[in-house]
Design a protein around this motif. Structure first.
Motif, mmCIF file in Angstrom:
data_model
loop_
_atom_site.group_PDB
_atom_site.id
_atom_site.type_symbol
_atom_site.label_atom_id
_atom_site.label_comp_id
_atom_site.label_asym_id
_atom_site.label_seq_id
_atom_site.Cartn_x
_atom_site.Cartn_y
_atom_site.Cartn_z
ATOM 1 N N GLU A 51 0.836 -1.197 0.000
ATOM 2 C CA GLU A 51 0.000 0.000 0.000
ATOM 3 C C GLU A 51 0.871 1.248 0.000
ATOM 4 N N TYR A 52 0.768 2.006 -1.074
ATOM 5 C CA TYR A 52 1.296 3.364 -1.060
ATOM 6 C C TYR A 52 0.255 4.250 -0.369
ATOM 7 N N ARG A 53 0.586 5.491 -0.116
ATOM 8 C CA ARG A 53 -0.367 6.332 0.623
ATOM 9 C C ARG A 53 -1.708 6.453 -0.090
ATOM 10 N N ASN A 54 -1.665 6.550 -1.410
ATOM 11 C CA ASN A 54 -2.908 6.753 -2.159
ATOM 12 C C ASN A 54 -3.106 5.727 -3.259
ATOM 13 N N PHE A 89 -1.439 -2.261 5.247
ATOM 14 C CA PHE A 89 -1.437 -1.301 6.347
ATOM 15 C C PHE A 89 -2.871 -1.018 6.811
ATOM 16 N N ASP A 90 -3.533 0.012 6.283
ATOM 17 C CA ASP A 90 -4.870 0.306 6.802
ATOM 18 C C ASP A 90 -5.975 0.259 5.744
ATOM 19 N N TYR A 91 -5.606 -0.026 4.486
ATOM 20 C CA TYR A 91 -6.624 -0.012 3.434
ATOM 21 C C TYR A 91 -7.693 -1.077 3.659
ATOM 22 N N LEU A 92 -7.270 -2.300 3.959
ATOM 23 C CA LEU A 92 -8.226 -3.389 4.127
ATOM 24 C C LEU A 92 -9.113 -3.174 5.347
ATOM 25 N N GLU A 93 -8.563 -2.476 6.330
ATOM 26 C CA GLU A 93 -9.351 -2.160 7.524
ATOM 27 C C GLU A 93 -10.362 -1.058 7.239
ATOM 28 N N PRO A 150 4.732 3.240 -8.165
ATOM 29 C CA PRO A 150 3.949 2.000 -8.059
ATOM 30 C C PRO A 150 4.087 1.061 -9.250
ATOM 31 N N ASP A 151 4.202 1.594 -10.468
ATOM 32 C CA ASP A 151 4.365 0.727 -11.635
ATOM 33 C C ASP A 151 5.629 -0.120 -11.520
#
Length: 250
Positions: A51-54, A89-93, A150-151
């Motif tokens: 996970e990147y920040r965005n 990190f927190d995306y799935l949460e 990200p790429d």
């Protein structure tokens, strides 16, 4: 019913049938959603996830949508990080409603004591694996990796995971090594010496299906995988069963 499964490695470039594999997992979750009290994913559900920040890796929309549906229905979905999806990190949460676990956990479920973990690094004497694992878990190294576009970062991670899997014969893990040599069995036995109250040890990571009595009270399972075996454990409040998902039988 409480369900436990692990090691889908969704998105793996080493799995030719990965879209079919994801759909089968989603159909399984759809079939159990009305009877599931909780679902525990014990690690490596993704072959690579950072996970990147965005930004998060593309794909997995069927799986993430079904997980979100379960949590919206009130089903607890517990997500343990593995050695391939450490960087959740927190995306799935926040987006999917998962309860995240970054370490092994001992918990009571309907009066039984469960020790739950992905299993990587537990009892493994390989210094190279321990060194790589320490790098992957390092917050500093994670920040540095974020500097990659990200790429580049995601493709690098997917290729790393692919090459790692293809080093193994047929892309599969070594078979069961026997009670005296299987690292997770040795770990569980050692852990029991100081924690004799554990009823069930459940692990992923090894991609083998194992159901073993350690003592008259304590039992351990290694959950297989959702690449070739499509195995899972289910706890009905009294008994724990190892099952194999066959479509159309639910």
């Amino acid at each position: 019913m409480i369900y436990f499964l692990s090691d889908a490695h969704l998105g793996s470039l080493a799995i030719e049938h990965r879209r079919t594999q994801e759909r089968r997992l989603v159909r399984f979750l759809d079939e159990i959603k009305t009877q599931a009290e909780a679902v525990y994913f014990l690690g490596d559900m993704f072959d690579f996830w950072f996970e990147y920040r965005n930004v998060v890796p593309k794909g997995f929309t069927r799986f993430l949508g079904k997980v979100s549906e379960l949590t919206d229905m009130g089903v607890e979905v517990h997500f343990f990080i593995g050695n391939h999806d450490i960087w959740a990190f927190d995306y799935l949460e926040k987006e999917c409603g998962c309860i995240m676990h970054r370490h092994e956990m001992t918990t009571e479920i309907h009066g039984k004591t469960f020790f739950l973990a992905h299993g990587d690094g537990m009892g493994d004497p390989d210094p190279k694996f321990k060194y790589i694992r320490a790098i992957f878990h390092s917050p500093f190294c994670q920040r540095v990796f974020r500097w990659l576009h990200p790429d580049l970062g995601v493709q690098f991670g997917l290729n790393w995971a692919k090459n790692s899997r293809l080093k193994r014969k047929d892309g599969k893990e070594p078979p069961y090594k026997g009670e005296k040599n299987e690292e997770l069995v040795c770990f569980a036995k050692e852990y029991l010496r100081e924690h004799p109250d554990i009823d069930f040890f459940l692990f992923g990571h090894r991609h083998i299906e194992l159901d073993l009595m350690l003592t008259k009270q304590s039992r351990m399972m290694i959950l297989g995988d959702w690449i070739w075996q499509f195995t899972y454990a289910v706890f009905d409040g009294e008994h724990l069963f190892m099952e194999n998902y066959v479509e159309g039988e639910g």
